[in-house]
Motif scaffolding. Structure first.
Motif, PDB file in Angstrom:
ATOM      1  N   ALA A  96      54.687 109.957  -6.065  1.00  0.00           N
ATOM      2  CA  ALA A  96      54.719 110.482  -7.564  1.00  0.00           C
ATOM      3  C   ALA A  96      55.812 111.509  -7.443  1.00  0.00           C
ATOM      4  O   ALA A  96      56.798 111.611  -8.808  1.00  0.00           O
ATOM      5  N   ARG A  97      56.170 112.322  -6.681  1.00  0.00           N
ATOM      6  CA  ARG A  97      57.077 113.418  -6.496  1.00  0.00           C
ATOM      7  C   ARG A  97      58.434 112.581  -6.557  1.00  0.00           C
ATOM      8  O   ARG A  97      59.509 113.138  -7.374  1.00  0.00           O
ATOM      9  N   ALA A  98      58.705 111.442  -5.879  1.00  0.00           N
ATOM     10  CA  ALA A  98      60.012 110.601  -5.639  1.00  0.00           C
ATOM     11  C   ALA A  98      60.192 110.144  -7.012  1.00  0.00           C
ATOM     12  O   ALA A  98      61.359 110.271  -7.522  1.00  0.00           O
ATOM     13  N   VAL A  99      59.330 109.611  -7.719  1.00  0.00           N
ATOM     14  CA  VAL A  99      59.629 109.305  -9.260  1.00  0.00           C
ATOM     15  C   VAL A  99      59.835 110.398 -10.225  1.00  0.00           C
ATOM     16  O   VAL A  99      60.575 110.280 -11.117  1.00  0.00           O
ATOM     17  N   LEU A 100      59.036 111.423 -10.287  1.00  0.00           N
ATOM     18  CA  LEU A 100      59.215 112.428 -11.155  1.00  0.00           C
ATOM     19  C   LEU A 100      60.115 113.481 -10.932  1.00  0.00           C
ATOM     20  O   LEU A 100      60.660 114.054 -11.901  1.00  0.00           O
ATOM     21  N   THR A 175      60.124 101.916   1.974  1.00  0.00           N
ATOM     22  CA  THR A 175      60.881 102.934   2.272  1.00  0.00           C
ATOM     23  C   THR A 175      61.524 103.723   1.142  1.00  0.00           C
ATOM     24  O   THR A 175      62.194 103.049   0.507  1.00  0.00           O
ATOM     25  N   ILE A 176      61.208 104.961   0.928  1.00  0.00           N
ATOM     26  CA  ILE A 176      61.700 105.853  -0.252  1.00  0.00           C
ATOM     27  C   ILE A 176      61.914 107.224   0.143  1.00  0.00           C
ATOM     28  O   ILE A 176      61.220 107.784   0.860  1.00  0.00           O
ATOM     29  N   ARG A 177      63.286 107.636  -0.167  1.00  0.00           N
ATOM     30  CA  ARG A 177      63.765 108.713   0.224  1.00  0.00           C
ATOM     31  C   ARG A 177      63.561 109.023   1.564  1.00  0.00           C
ATOM     32  O   ARG A 177      63.238 110.127   2.144  1.00  0.00           O
ATOM     33  N   SER A 178      64.137 108.067   2.278  1.00  0.00           N
ATOM     34  CA  SER A 178      64.263 107.996   3.977  1.00  0.00           C
ATOM     35  C   SER A 178      62.758 108.244   4.638  1.00  0.00           C
ATOM     36  O   SER A 178      62.684 108.402   5.763  1.00  0.00           O
ATOM     37  N   ARG A 179      61.693 108.126   3.803  1.00  0.00           N
ATOM     38  CA  ARG A 179      60.388 108.245   4.329  1.00  0.00           C
ATOM     39  C   ARG A 179      59.519 106.704   4.061  1.00  0.00           C
ATOM     40  O   ARG A 179      59.776 106.077   2.939  1.00  0.00           O
ATOM     41  N   SER A 180      59.050 106.362   5.459  1.00  0.00           N
ATOM     42  CA  SER A 180      58.557 105.083   5.344  1.00  0.00           C
ATOM     43  C   SER A 180      56.962 105.197   4.757  1.00  0.00           C
ATOM     44  O   SER A 180      56.228 105.969   5.434  1.00  0.00           O
ATOM     45  N   ILE A 181      56.620 104.527   4.044  1.00  0.00           N
ATOM     46  CA  ILE A 181      55.233 104.401   3.432  1.00  0.00           C
ATOM     47  C   ILE A 181      54.643 103.060   3.485  1.00  0.00           C
ATOM     48  O   ILE A 181      55.373 102.098   2.918  1.00  0.00           O
ATOM     49  N   ARG A 182      53.601 102.737   4.467  1.00  0.00           N
ATOM     50  CA  ARG A 182      53.243 101.433   4.239  1.00  0.00           C
ATOM     51  C   ARG A 182      52.095 101.119   3.336  1.00  0.00           C
ATOM     52  O   ARG A 182      51.755 101.931   2.571  1.00  0.00           O
ATOM     53  N   GLY A 183      52.125 100.006   2.680  1.00  0.00           N
ATOM     54  CA  GLY A 183      51.280  99.677   1.709  1.00  0.00           C
ATOM     55  C   GLY A 183      51.201  97.949   1.661  1.00  0.00           C
ATOM     56  O   GLY A 183      51.353  97.196   2.661  1.00  0.00           O
ATOM     57  N   TYR A 184      50.411  97.492   0.569  1.00  0.00           N
ATOM     58  CA  TYR A 184      49.780  96.200   0.778  1.00  0.00           C
ATOM     59  C   TYR A 184      49.821  95.827  -0.822  1.00  0.00           C
ATOM     60  O   TYR A 184      49.648  96.455  -1.743  1.00  0.00           O
ATOM     61  N   ILE A 185      50.147  94.318  -1.009  1.00  0.00           N
ATOM     62  CA  ILE A 185      49.712  93.795  -2.281  1.00  0.00           C
ATOM     63  C   ILE A 185      48.713  92.814  -1.966  1.00  0.00           C
ATOM     64  O   ILE A 185      48.841  91.869  -0.992  1.00  0.00           O
ATOM     65  N   ALA A 186      47.728  92.722  -2.790  1.00  0.00           N
ATOM     66  CA  ALA A 186      46.516  91.630  -2.823  1.00  0.00           C
ATOM     67  C   ALA A 186      46.581  90.942  -4.081  1.00  0.00           C
ATOM     68  O   ALA A 186      46.329  91.729  -4.856  1.00  0.00           O
ATOM     69  N   LEU A 187      46.460  89.574  -3.967  1.00  0.00           N
ATOM     70  CA  LEU A 187      46.477  88.970  -5.351  1.00  0.00           C
ATOM     71  C   LEU A 187      45.004  88.344  -4.980  1.00  0.00           C
ATOM     72  O   LEU A 187      44.873  87.371  -3.935  1.00  0.00           O
ATOM     73  N   LEU A 188      43.931  88.574  -5.782  1.00  0.00           N
ATOM     74  CA  LEU A 188      42.621  88.343  -5.826  1.00  0.00           C
ATOM     75  C   LEU A 188      42.550  86.933  -6.684  1.00  0.00           C
ATOM     76  O   LEU A 188      42.722  87.244  -7.861  1.00  0.00           O
ATOM     77  N   MET A 189      42.324  85.728  -5.987  1.00  0.00           N
ATOM     78  CA  MET A 189      42.314  84.433  -6.937  1.00  0.00           C
ATOM     79  C   MET A 189      40.963  83.731  -6.409  1.00  0.00           C
ATOM     80  O   MET A 189      40.819  83.576  -5.367  1.00  0.00           O
ATOM     81  N   GLY A 190      40.675  82.882  -7.554  1.00  0.00           N
ATOM     82  CA  GLY A 190      39.497  81.848  -7.122  1.00  0.00           C
ATOM     83  C   GLY A 190      40.293  80.706  -6.309  1.00  0.00           C
ATOM     84  O   GLY A 190      41.550  80.593  -6.589  1.00  0.00           O
ATOM     85  N   VAL A 191      39.373  79.808  -5.535  1.00  0.00           N
ATOM     86  CA  VAL A 191      40.084  78.580  -5.223  1.00  0.00           C
ATOM     87  C   VAL A 191      40.857  77.701  -5.922  1.00  0.00           C
ATOM     88  O   VAL A 191      41.886  77.558  -5.664  1.00  0.00           O
ATOM     89  N   SER A 192      40.297  77.683  -7.158  1.00  0.00           N
ATOM     90  CA  SER A 192      40.943  76.654  -8.072  1.00  0.00           C
ATOM     91  C   SER A 192      42.560  77.167  -8.560  1.00  0.00           C
ATOM     92  O   SER A 192      43.272  76.464  -8.498  1.00  0.00           O
ATOM     93  N   SER A 193      42.788  78.409  -8.681  1.00  0.00           N
ATOM     94  CA  SER A 193      43.773  79.189  -8.927  1.00  0.00           C
ATOM     95  C   SER A 193      44.673  79.073  -7.678  1.00  0.00           C
ATOM     96  O   SER A 193      45.862  78.971  -7.821  1.00  0.00           O
ATOM     97  N   LEU A 194      44.284  79.169  -6.556  1.00  0.00           N
ATOM     98  CA  LEU A 194      44.875  79.194  -5.411  1.00  0.00           C
ATOM     99  C   LEU A 194      45.490  77.910  -5.082  1.00  0.00           C
ATOM    100  O   LEU A 194      46.540  77.513  -4.586  1.00  0.00           O
ATOM    101  N   GLN A 195      44.509  76.642  -5.369  1.00  0.00           N
ATOM    102  CA  GLN A 195      44.826  75.427  -5.206  1.00  0.00           C
ATOM    103  C   GLN A 195      45.999  75.180  -6.275  1.00  0.00           C
ATOM    104  O   GLN A 195      47.177  74.356  -5.657  1.00  0.00           O
ATOM    105  N   SER A 196      45.972  75.667  -7.465  1.00  0.00           N
ATOM    106  CA  SER A 196      47.144  75.537  -8.438  1.00  0.00           C
ATOM    107  C   SER A 196      48.480  76.124  -7.973  1.00  0.00           C
ATOM    108  O   SER A 196      49.466  75.373  -8.003  1.00  0.00           O
ATOM    109  N   LEU A 197      48.374  77.246  -7.188  1.00  0.00           N
ATOM    110  CA  LEU A 197      49.489  77.822  -6.796  1.00  0.00           C
ATOM    111  C   LEU A 197      50.308  77.086  -5.728  1.00  0.00           C
ATOM    112  O   LEU A 197      51.468  76.954  -5.641  1.00  0.00           O
ATOM    113  N   LYS A 198      49.228  76.665  -5.018  1.00  0.00           N
ATOM    114  CA  LYS A 198      49.724  75.647  -3.738  1.00  0.00           C
ATOM    115  C   LYS A 198      50.404  74.563  -4.178  1.00  0.00           C
ATOM    116  O   LYS A 198      51.479  74.295  -3.726  1.00  0.00           O
TER     117      LYS A 198
END
Length: 226
Positions: A96-100, A175-198
């Motif tokens: 937040a500080r980096a953005v603000l 990495t923002i302002r020379s500091r490394s911040i670990r993070g994750y992206i999670a896409l929660l989908m049902g099997v039918s949606s994942l099949q469509s994506l595949k």
């Protein structure tokens, strides 16, 4: 659970194509964030995996023991679900500080933290989803962002009773302002949606292969989306 995952398991080529598309999306997001903070922002997604909600929760609990913050957005199209940007709560004020900017007091940053985090999540998740959808010739409707706090189990809990929901889980280097911040992206989908994506990813790869002359040592998708 294993049987459901086998139905949507990506081939190595499909996984590589999706990883590169996601990296294009987060790369575009990094450009927007760099302008916001007037400093270099680097984002990359080195790994993509399909796991159960429990496995994702266990992974987060093992890696992050002091609470998490997530920005969540719903998306709908040929495939639909929930997208989340997740990072350690300890990093939330720093983000937040980096953005603000550095001119605000700590109290002011705390007051504006929720909005700042929602904006960061909106930029990264939209960048990721829109680029992937456009490349796959699909169109997604994406909701406004909401900020969640808690542990992995609480953030990833089933909200809609979708018992077949799996998680497309992406580790993100941030990495923002020379500091490394670990993070994750999670896409929660049902099997039918994942099949469509595949299926969309498979069609995308076939389209690239049909457009390009075959040459030794060249992947069928590398020059198009790298």
């Amino acid at each position: 659970m294993n049987r459901r995952r086998e139905m949507v398991e990506l081939t190595d080529l499909e996984r590589d194509a999706l990883t590169e598309l996601v990296n294009m999306g987060v790369g575009r997001a990094a450009t927007h964030l760099s302008r916001m903070v007037n400093d270099q922002v680097l984002l990359s997604v080195p790994t993509v995996d399909i796991v159960s909600r429990q496995e994702a929760s266990d992974f987060l609990s093992a890696r992050e023991r002091n609470g998490l913050v997530a920005v969540e957005q719903q998306f709908q199209g040929s495939f639909d679900g929930r997208a989340m940007l997740i990072f350690p709560e300890a990093n939330s004020l720093e983000l937040a500080r980096a953005v603000l900017g550095g001119d605000l007091t700590l109290a002011e940053i705390v007051d504006l933290e929720q909005d700042a985090l929602a904006e960061i999540g909106n930029i990264i998740l939209n960048g990721c989803l829109v680029v992937v959808a456009n490349a796959l010739k699909d169109r997604l409707t994406i909701s406004l962002p909401a900020v969640l706090r808690g542990d992995g189990a609480n953030i990833l809990k089933d909200k809609v009773g979708g018992g077949d929901e799996l998680v497309l889980f992406l580790y993100i280097d941030f990495t923002i302002r020379s500091r490394s911040i670990r993070g994750y992206i999670a896409l929660l989908m049902g099997v039918s949606s994942l099949q469509s994506l595949k299926q969309l990813i498979h069609a995308f790869i076939e389209g690239i292969a049909a457009e390009e002359p075959t040459s030794a040592g060249t992947s069928p998708h590398g020059s198009q989306i790298a």
